[in-house]
Structure formats: structure tokens, C-alpha cells
Design an enzyme around this catalytic site. Structure first.
Site, short mmCIF file in Angstrom:
data_model
loop_
_atom_site.label_atom_id
_atom_site.label_comp_id
_atom_site.label_asym_id
_atom_site.label_seq_id
_atom_site.Cartn_x
_atom_site.Cartn_y
_atom_site.Cartn_z
N ARG A 45 -7.64 0.06 0.52
CA ARG A 45 -8.05 -1.78 -0.03
C ARG A 45 -8.50 -1.44 -1.74
O ARG A 45 -8.54 -1.93 -2.43
CB ARG A 45 -9.13 -2.25 0.74
CG ARG A 45 -10.47 -1.02 0.86
CD ARG A 45 -11.41 -1.29 1.82
NE ARG A 45 -11.18 -1.49 3.36
CZ ARG A 45 -11.65 -1.27 4.50
NH1 ARG A 45 -12.99 -1.45 4.60
NH2 ARG A 45 -11.42 -1.31 5.30
N GLU A 87 -9.62 4.03 1.41
CA GLU A 87 -8.87 4.21 0.89
C GLU A 87 -7.95 3.12 0.21
O GLU A 87 -7.49 2.51 -0.48
CB GLU A 87 -8.32 5.58 0.62
CG GLU A 87 -6.70 5.89 1.23
CD GLU A 87 -7.03 5.46 2.51
OE1 GLU A 87 -7.62 5.21 3.12
OE2 GLU A 87 -5.38 5.09 2.67
N LYS A 120 0.66 -1.37 -0.13
CA LYS A 120 -0.05 0.47 0.00
C LYS A 120 0.56 1.31 0.06
O LYS A 120 1.62 0.99 0.71
CB LYS A 120 -1.56 -0.21 1.33
CG LYS A 120 -1.90 1.49 1.48
CD LYS A 120 -3.00 1.52 2.46
CE LYS A 120 -3.46 2.75 2.71
NZ LYS A 120 -4.19 2.56 3.97
N LYS A 136 -10.03 12.53 8.00
CA LYS A 136 -9.83 12.86 9.14
C LYS A 136 -10.44 13.78 10.06
O LYS A 136 -9.73 14.54 10.13
CB LYS A 136 -8.60 11.83 9.36
CG LYS A 136 -8.27 10.78 8.16
CD LYS A 136 -6.82 10.06 8.65
CE LYS A 136 -6.99 9.06 7.64
NZ LYS A 136 -7.55 7.50 7.98
N1 BES Z 1 -4.61 4.43 6.63
C1 BES Z 1 -5.28 3.98 7.51
C2 BES Z 1 -4.87 2.71 8.48
C3 BES Z 1 -4.58 3.25 9.64
C4 BES Z 1 -4.72 4.08 11.25
C5 BES Z 1 -2.82 3.47 9.31
C6 BES Z 1 -3.98 4.51 11.99
C7 BES Z 1 -2.60 3.98 10.55
C8 BES Z 1 -2.56 4.21 12.04
C9 BES Z 1 -6.70 3.83 6.54
O1 BES Z 1 -6.80 4.22 4.99
C10 BES Z 1 -7.82 4.22 7.40
O2 BES Z 1 -8.11 5.40 7.43
N2 BES Z 1 -8.65 3.30 7.46
C11 BES Z 1 -9.46 3.12 8.21
C12 BES Z 1 -10.71 2.68 7.47
C13 BES Z 1 -12.50 2.67 8.03
C14 BES Z 1 -12.85 3.89 7.34
C15 BES Z 1 -13.43 1.57 7.81
C16 BES Z 1 -9.93 2.72 9.86
O3 BES Z 1 -8.84 2.16 10.09
O4 BES Z 1 -10.23 3.64 10.57
ZN ZN Z 2 -4.31 4.52 4.27
MN MN Z 3 -8.22 6.10 5.19
#
Ligand code: BES
Ligand code: ZN
Ligand code: MN
Length: 492
Positions: free
Chosen positions: A346, A344, A259, A271
Site C-alpha cells: 500500500r 508495504e 503492485k 515474515k
Molecule cells: N504481500 C503480502 C500479502 C500476501 C499474503 C500476498 C499472502 C499473497 C499471499 C502483503 O504485503 C502483506 O504482507 N500483507 C500483510 C498485511 C498486514 C501486515 C497488515 C498480511 O496480509 O499479513
Molecule cells: Zn507484499
Molecule cells: Mn508484506
């Protein structure tokens, strides 16, 4: 600085500082150490008693023993319970010793630690990795760095024999870990999708790898609607990188897919406060480790063909951004209702996995800072491992153990796919909060037909805030070492 193995032992070695490791409650001095203690006029025994040194994990002490003595300083580190001794404990011990030697301005260091599985070569490799990674200091963004130079010139690994091959192998692996660390640590204004292309180009030129870079229009031609949907709001062009290490007569063909979000704002599902948005430069950790593994493997030259794939872009907001609710079509024809633009990673991986499978490889491993849910499940130090193929899962577990990195196998619970069902498209990109790292893995599985595949969620261990105090906090280079050990393990 030079690291070498030697037949000298704690008793016969001479130099600035001698470092000794002790298991918990095993600090009685006998044999060689008793003789050494005699030479040091009883200082070793005295120190252990005076400082109540018990050999507990993480316990350490340094003391000057004299100026005319064969060693001027003693460094003692605790290794914890003997039953829990493994590669990680050994690497941590070597790292603690290296850091003490650095603060103590030691020039010549002798290290005497117990062997891993009576294997001097494996032990030398683990020690070398531990030392070099602990001493790596990233001063790129400091105008006046505090610690400019390391005084250490020679490190001798006592009682292991020469071990030149094992040490040079470890140095190559470390060069890959450091590339990954530096890519992850650099902010999003330094490492962009185009930087991925620059770094991949340099690797290709230096090590004779093949490189193919697909831009926007080439990705469009391949129907990569999921990857391009994420890329829409970025002002920087998406870069789909395919780097190949191709030996003449490979016994295996593999793909590693990372990724590579050089920044993840969340997109229109932006976020919010307290989400850690300012740390989202690390969201290319999978891609950084993919290129790090490429750097190591290209130098180690195993007889395995390896494809390294990074679909690099940023997840941004603008008038061109994908909307929550948009339906994207991935390159395998499957449609995705984007119910959350922050899921995003995935989407980018979907097209990268389809691309990888078309190469006709025998196994695909993806690595991704994919979900906060994986951090909730396993904490900061342990990565999640998913695979429908137990043989591949076991290979990766063995590799991680050898590498001294931590992964825990998680379930591919098919029933949870119900949470991803969409009334309008083939699937949504996000399920319920509960089991969020599992539904993410199930989503990825939709883009693999039959090739053995494993998914590593490295959202936790890619970064550390506490590793060794202030210095070395930050990027870890996870899981370069696991990937390299996996590839090497297939031909050993
Ligand atoms: N890049 C993030 C995941 C992440 C979170 C990596 C904290 C490192 C530290 C990923 O793209 C994300 O935002 N995932 C969301 C998914 C949700 C919207 C289903 C998450 O984990 O909140
Ligand atoms: Zn991410
Ligand atoms: Mn994300």
C-alpha cells in the site's frame, strides 16, 4: 499449432480425436450425435453407459474407437449443470480437452462444445484462451523438461464458422496472460525491479509504446517518500515504470497500476516460519499483470489511451531499512506512520496512485497481491474488488464475467478507517487484524482525490497450487483478461 473455426460439425468432422461436451444428466444421444453414434457402430452410447459418464463438472474420459473410423478417439468432458454454464465452465472444458489431447499425443483435434450466449465469436475466443492457457508449459528453469513438444498441430472449433478475428484477438490476450504468468513464476533472483524496466523497454520497442522510467533521484524529486521508504533496504535500485499506449484520437484515458514487489520479506517485521515467505516472488503479480495487459492492449489497439504504472522494488532488511514506527511522507503530502513494515504494498501504491491521478485520466484501477486477509475472506480463487464508484465496479464485474475470472465486490466501510488513525501522523499503514483487506482499500483511497478508482486484491487467485494437477500449477496470469475486457468494453 493452429486453432481455427469451421462449419464442420461433430457429425461431419474427421481427424484424430473428437471432443464432445455434455451437461450433467444430459447424456442421452440424439440428433447429429445419434447419427455419429451409428457411424461409430454404437461406441458413443456404449462408452457413456459403461463408464457411467453423467456429464458432471470435471468428469472426463478418453477412448479409442477405431483406426478406420472418421475419428480415432473420442474425448468426453462433463460441463456440470446447464443452469451454471458460463464463460469459465466453457474455458475449463476446453482446457480439460486440450490437456487430454496432449497426453494422448493427438495431432488433429475437433472440439464440439455448446455456444456461449449463441455467440460463435465469443465462444471461439473463450475456447482459444482455454486451450492455449492449458497447453502453456513453463520449462525455462528445467535443464531436461519432461514434455518438450506438443504433438497437436491443428485444433478445429466445430460448428462456429471461420472466426479468424475472434481467434487472433484471443491469441493476443493469451500472449499477455503468459507474460504475466512467466513474470510471476520466475523467482526474485530472475525478476528484479530492473527486469521490470527491461521487459517494459522490450514492450515499448516491439509495440511502439511510450516509456518513462523514474529512478531513485527522480522519485525523490517527486516526493515519493512512501515508495522510497519501502525501497530503502534493497541493494537494487527502485524503478518507477510508466508505459503508455497512446492512439491518435482516444475516446478515453485510463490508468492501470500494479503492485510490483519483486520480493516481500516483510522488512523488519519479517515474515516468520509458516508465513509463506518462500512464495513472495509472486508479490509483483499486480505489476506482471499490468505489463501483460499492456502487451495485449498494444496488439489489440483499442481507441483508448492507457497508462501502465509499476512502482517496482523489493521489501528487504538491512541497516538501511525503514524502522517499524518510521513516519513517511507520500507525494500528496500525507504522512504515514509505518506501524508494520510488512504492509508495504500500500505504501508503494500510494505514490503510484498519486502519480496516476496527475495524468488526468478518467479512471484508475489498481491491482495488488495486497493482503492475506483477502485470501481469508474470499479463498484462493476469488479476487476482491473495491470501489467508491459503482459504475466502475460494475464495468469491472462485467469484464471479469466475460473474461471468466472471479471477483467479489467488498465494502468501502468508511468507519473502519478509525483503525488506521495515528496519534502522531495522518494515518498508520496497518489497522486491526479484522477486516484487514478493507482497511487496506481505505488506506489506498487516501491517495485518490476525485478520479473514479477501483482496487483489485489478487493475493489469492494470482497463484494456484491445484490447477490441473502438477502441470500448470503456479502463476495464473490473473487478472490480465479482466483488465483487457474492461478496456475493450469501454469502446465496443
Ligand atoms: N504481500 C503480502 C500479502 C500476501 C499474503 C500476498 C499472502 C499473497 C499471499 C502483503 O504485503 C502483506 O504482507 N500483507 C500483510 C498485511 C498486514 C501486515 C497488515 C498480511 O496480509 O499479513
Ligand atoms: Zn507484499
Ligand atoms: Mn508484506
Amino acid at each position: 499449432m493452429q486453432i481455427r473455426g469451421t462449419d464442420y460439425t461433430a457429425l461431419t468432422w474427421q481427424g484424430d480425436a473428437l471432443a464432445l461436451g455434455f451437461f450433467e444428466n444430459a447424456t442421452e444421444i440424439s440428433g447429429d450425435l445419434a447419427q455419429l453414434d451409428d457411424r461409430l457402430e454404437g461406441v458413443l452410447r456404449e462408452l457413456i453407459e459403461e463408464k457411467e459418464f453423467k456429464g458432471k463438472a470435471g468428469q472426463k474420459l478418453v477412448a479409442r474407437v477405431g483406426s478406420k473410423t472418421p475419428v480415432k478417439k473420442l474425448i468426453l468432458v462433463g460441463l456440470g449443470e446447464i443452469e451454471k454454464f458460463n464463460s469459465q465452465v466453457l474455458a475449463d472444458g476446453a482446457a480439460a480437452i486440450a490437456r487430454l489431447a496432449k497426453t494422448e499425443k493427438v495431432k488433429t483435434l475437433g472440439i464440439s462444445l455448446p455456444q456461449r450466449e449463441h455467440d460463435p465469436a465469443a465462444t471461439a475466443a473463450i475456447l482459444t484462451e482455454g486451450i492455449l492457457l492449458a497447453l502453456h508449459q513453463d520449462n525455462r528453469f528445467k535443464s531436461d523438461p519432461e514434455d518438450k513438444e506438443i504433438k497437436l498441430t491443428t485444433v478445429e472449433l466445430l460448428g462456429l464458422g471461420e472466426q479468424a478475428t475472434a481467434i487472433s484477438k484471443a491469441e493476443k490476450i493469451v500472449s499477455g496472460v503468459i507474460l504475466a504468468r512467466e513474470m510471476v513464476a520466475a523467482p526474485a533472483n530472475e525478476v528484479t525491479p530492473l527486469t521490470f524496466t527491461t521487459i517494459a523497454t522490450e514492450l515499448a520497442q516491439t509495440y511502439g509504446l511510450e516509456l518513462e522510467v523514474l529512478g531513485q533521484s527522480e522519485c525523490e524529486a517527486l516526493g515519493m517518500g512512501a515508495f522510497l521508504g519501502v525501497a530503502k533496504a534493497s541493494d537494487l535500485p527502485p524503478q518507477f515504470i510508466h508505459l503508455t499506449y497512446r492512439p491518435a484520437n482516444p475516446t478515453k484515458k485510463l490508468a492501470i497500476v500494479g503492485k510490483s514487489l519483486t520480493f516481500d520479506s516483510g522488512g523488519l517485521n519479517i515474515k516468520g516460519a509458516g508465513s509463506g515467505i518462500e512464495t513472495m516472488k509472486m508479490d509483483m503479480g499486480g505489476g506482471g499483470a499490468t505489463l501483460g495487459a499492456a502487451k495485449a492492449i498494444a496488439q489489440l489497439k483499442p481507441n483508448v489511451e492507457v497508462h501502465f504504472i509499476c512502482a517496482a522494488t523489493e521489501n528487504m532488511i538491512s541497516g538501511k531499512a525503514m524502522h517499524p514506527g518510521d513516519i513517511l511522507t507520500a507525494s500528496n503530502g500525507k504522512t504515514i506512520e509505518v506501524n508494520n513494515t510488512d504492509a508495504e504494498g500500500r505504501l508503494t501504491l500510494a505514490d503510484a496512485l498519486v502519480f496516476a491521478e496527475k495524468l488526468g485520466v478518467e479512471a484508475i484501477v489498481d491491482l495488488a497481491t495486497l493482503t492475506g486477509a483477502c485470501i481469508v475472506a474470499l479463498g484462493d480463487d476469488i479476487g476482491g474488488l473495491w470501489s467508491p464508484n459503482q459504475e466502475l465496479a460494475d464495468q469491472l464485474k462485467t469484464a471479469a464475467d466475460k473474461a471468466g475470472e472471479k471477483f467479489w465486490q467488498m465494502p468501502m466501510e468508511a468507519k473502519y478507517f478509525e483503525g488506521l488513525k495515528s496519534p502522531i501522523a495522518d494515518m498508520k499503514n496497518t489497522g486491526p487484524r479484522a477486516g484487514g483487506s478493507i482497511t487496506a482499500a481505505l488506506f489506498l483511497q487516501q491517495f485518490i482525490k476525485e478520479t473514479p478508482w477501483a482496487h483489485l486484491d489478487i493475493a489469492g487467485p494470482v497463484w494456484t497450487d491445484k490447477q490441473n494437477g502438477v502441470h500448470n500449477a503456479g502463476a495464473t496470469g490473473y487478472p490480465v483478461r479482466t483488465l483487457v475486457q474492461w478496456v475493450l468494453g469501454l469502446v465496443e
